[in-house]
Design a protein around this motif. Structure first.
Motif, PDB file in Angstrom:
ATOM      1  N   GLN A  29     -44.708  27.037  -1.371  1.00 10.52           N
ATOM      2  CA  GLN A  29     -45.276  25.893  -0.634  1.00 10.52           C
ATOM      3  C   GLN A  29     -44.454  24.576  -1.290  1.00 10.52           C
ATOM      4  O   GLN A  29     -44.095  23.644  -0.310  1.00 10.52           O
ATOM      5  N   ALA A  30     -44.143  24.700  -2.571  1.00 11.93           N
ATOM      6  CA  ALA A  30     -43.548  23.344  -3.106  1.00 11.93           C
ATOM      7  C   ALA A  30     -42.028  23.478  -2.436  1.00 11.93           C
ATOM      8  O   ALA A  30     -41.574  22.264  -2.182  1.00 11.93           O
ATOM      9  N   VAL A  31     -41.384  24.644  -2.283  1.00  5.07           N
ATOM     10  CA  VAL A  31     -40.087  24.793  -2.095  1.00  5.07           C
ATOM     11  C   VAL A  31     -39.843  24.179  -0.470  1.00  5.07           C
ATOM     12  O   VAL A  31     -38.953  23.471  -0.228  1.00  5.07           O
ATOM     13  N   LEU A  32     -41.066  24.591   0.262  1.00  2.00           N
ATOM     14  CA  LEU A  32     -40.886  24.129   1.577  1.00  2.00           C
ATOM     15  C   LEU A  32     -41.180  22.492   1.841  1.00  2.00           C
ATOM     16  O   LEU A  32     -40.393  21.861   2.572  1.00  2.00           O
ATOM     17  N   THR A  33     -42.155  22.086   0.921  1.00  2.00           N
ATOM     18  CA  THR A  33     -42.232  20.791   0.786  1.00  2.00           C
ATOM     19  C   THR A  33     -41.070  19.819   0.437  1.00  2.00           C
ATOM     20  O   THR A  33     -40.810  18.733   0.808  1.00  2.00           O
ATOM     21  N   ALA A  34     -40.266  20.390  -0.507  1.00  2.00           N
ATOM     22  CA  ALA A  34     -38.985  19.947  -0.927  1.00  2.00           C
ATOM     23  C   ALA A  34     -38.008  19.970   0.305  1.00  2.00           C
ATOM     24  O   ALA A  34     -37.428  18.780   0.150  1.00  2.00           O
ATOM     25  N   VAL A  35     -37.989  20.930   0.947  1.00  2.00           N
ATOM     26  CA  VAL A  35     -36.745  20.905   2.135  1.00  2.00           C
ATOM     27  C   VAL A  35     -37.228  19.736   3.077  1.00  2.00           C
ATOM     28  O   VAL A  35     -36.048  19.248   3.362  1.00  2.00           O
ATOM     29  N   VAL A  36     -38.601  19.778   3.544  1.00  2.00           N
ATOM     30  CA  VAL A  36     -38.705  18.900   4.518  1.00  2.00           C
ATOM     31  C   VAL A  36     -38.502  17.289   3.942  1.00  2.00           C
ATOM     32  O   VAL A  36     -38.123  16.666   4.454  1.00  2.00           O
ATOM     33  N   ALA A  37     -39.121  17.219   2.633  1.00  2.00           N
ATOM     34  CA  ALA A  37     -38.607  15.849   1.956  1.00  2.00           C
ATOM     35  C   ALA A  37     -37.304  15.407   1.867  1.00  2.00           C
ATOM     36  O   ALA A  37     -36.961  14.335   1.901  1.00  2.00           O
ATOM     37  N   SER A  38     -36.299  16.648   1.873  1.00  2.00           N
ATOM     38  CA  SER A  38     -35.031  16.020   1.306  1.00  2.00           C
ATOM     39  C   SER A  38     -34.412  15.460   2.621  1.00  2.00           C
ATOM     40  O   SER A  38     -33.498  14.654   2.623  1.00  2.00           O
ATOM     41  N   ASP A  39     -34.924  15.695   4.058  1.00  7.05           N
ATOM     42  CA  ASP A  39     -34.496  15.243   5.208  1.00  7.05           C
ATOM     43  C   ASP A  39     -35.129  13.869   5.442  1.00  7.05           C
ATOM     44  O   ASP A  39     -34.918  13.143   6.575  1.00  7.05           O
ATOM     45  N   ARG A  40     -36.009  13.320   4.631  1.00  5.65           N
ATOM     46  CA  ARG A  40     -36.551  12.059   4.678  1.00  5.65           C
ATOM     47  C   ARG A  40     -36.151  11.117   3.615  1.00  5.65           C
ATOM     48  O   ARG A  40     -37.194  11.069   2.615  1.00  5.65           O
ATOM     49  N   PRO A  41     -35.034  10.509   3.544  1.00  7.36           N
ATOM     50  CA  PRO A  41     -34.727   9.850   2.282  1.00  7.36           C
ATOM     51  C   PRO A  41     -35.641   8.482   1.941  1.00  7.36           C
ATOM     52  O   PRO A  41     -35.699   7.903   0.917  1.00  7.36           O
ATOM     53  N   LEU A  42     -36.309   8.033   3.257  1.00  7.77           N
ATOM     54  CA  LEU A  42     -37.143   6.658   3.214  1.00  7.77           C
ATOM     55  C   LEU A  42     -38.304   7.041   1.959  1.00  7.77           C
ATOM     56  O   LEU A  42     -38.707   5.888   1.536  1.00  7.77           O
ATOM     57  N   ILE A  43     -38.736   7.990   1.646  1.00  7.60           N
ATOM     58  CA  ILE A  43     -39.911   8.535   1.144  1.00  7.60           C
ATOM     59  C   ILE A  43     -39.678   8.220  -0.249  1.00  7.60           C
ATOM     60  O   ILE A  43     -40.370   7.988  -1.396  1.00  7.60           O
ATOM     61  N   TRP A  44     -38.370   8.482  -0.740  1.00  6.09           N
ATOM     62  CA  TRP A  44     -37.991   8.165  -2.118  1.00  6.09           C
ATOM     63  C   TRP A  44     -37.750   6.866  -2.500  1.00  6.09           C
ATOM     64  O   TRP A  44     -37.360   6.631  -3.772  1.00  6.09           O
ATOM     65  N   GLY A  45     -37.587   5.776  -1.856  1.00  7.80           N
ATOM     66  CA  GLY A  45     -37.698   4.543  -2.202  1.00  7.80           C
ATOM     67  C   GLY A  45     -38.819   3.591  -2.069  1.00  7.80           C
ATOM     68  O   GLY A  45     -38.999   2.744  -2.220  1.00  7.80           O
ATOM     69  N   ASN A  46     -39.702   4.357  -1.379  1.00  8.47           N
ATOM     70  CA  ASN A  46     -40.673   3.528  -0.882  1.00  8.47           C
ATOM     71  C   ASN A  46     -42.394   4.378  -1.284  1.00  8.47           C
ATOM     72  O   ASN A  46     -42.620   5.269  -0.612  1.00  8.47           O
TER      73      ASN A  46
END
Length: 181
Positions: free
Chosen positions: A1-18
């Motif tokens: 589940q964590a790996v899948l979440t990380a894969v999805v999150a890697s395609d959304r760069p906006l979440i890592w700065g906001n």
């Protein structure tokens, strides 16, 4: 589940700065209430967290686990919960940008082991139910096919028995599967 979440999150760069975008991402993700998901930026700052801060899995974060994940290593840890009656499993997965391979942050999931055991029990019952249903369906289909195959054979056997006992030849209608005709 964590790996899948990380894969999805890697395609959304906006979440890592906001933080707002990170919290919105977690809301859209919709994890189970017993699973706590936290997003950390590449500096180790908490951006967003799902679940209640007072939950059992909200014990202080293992900083060594986080620092190893920030170094690029996927981490799994089992530790006692705050009340020490249960164990909590933690998974920290580094998130890397797919385009330039730079560290974006870390996805951290934590869940009580007892909750996982309950999920495995439900999953086990679901699998057993599905297998029982498939077995019943297989028996019904096999029975129907056997009866349909047996009917023309019984007619032929009865006709042969009739000829052997001296009755008149009767031409049988050609029916059934090709092997039987």
């Amino acid at each position: 589940q964590a790996v899948l979440t990380a894969v999805v999150a890697s395609d959304r760069p906006l979440i890592w700065g906001n933080s707002f975008e990170a919290q919105r991402f977690l809301a859209l993700l919709g994890t189970q209430s017993s699973t706590r998901v936290m997003l950390f930026d590449s500096e180790g700052n908490l951006l967003a967290s799902s679940g209640s801060e007072a939950s059992e899995t909200a014990a202080p974060l293992d900083l060594a686990l986080l620092s190893r994940a920030l170094a690029g290593e996927q981490q799994v840890n089992v530790r006692p919960s705050q009340g020490k009656q249960q164990e909590v499993i933690e998974v920290a997965v580094p998130v890397v940008s797919p385009s330039d391979q730079r560290m974006l942050g870390v996805v951290h999931l934590s869940q009580q082991v007892s909750n996982l055991q309950g999920q495995f029990g439900r999953l086990r019952r679901l699998i057993i139910g599905a297998l029982a249903g498939e077995l019943a369906l297989g028996v019904v289909v096999g029975l129907v096919l056997a009866l349909n195959l047996g009917r023309p054979l019984r007619r032929v056997a009865a006709a042969i028995d009739g000829v052997a006992s001296g009755r008149q030849w009767d031409t049988l209608q050609v029916r059934g599967p090709e092997e039987i005709r």
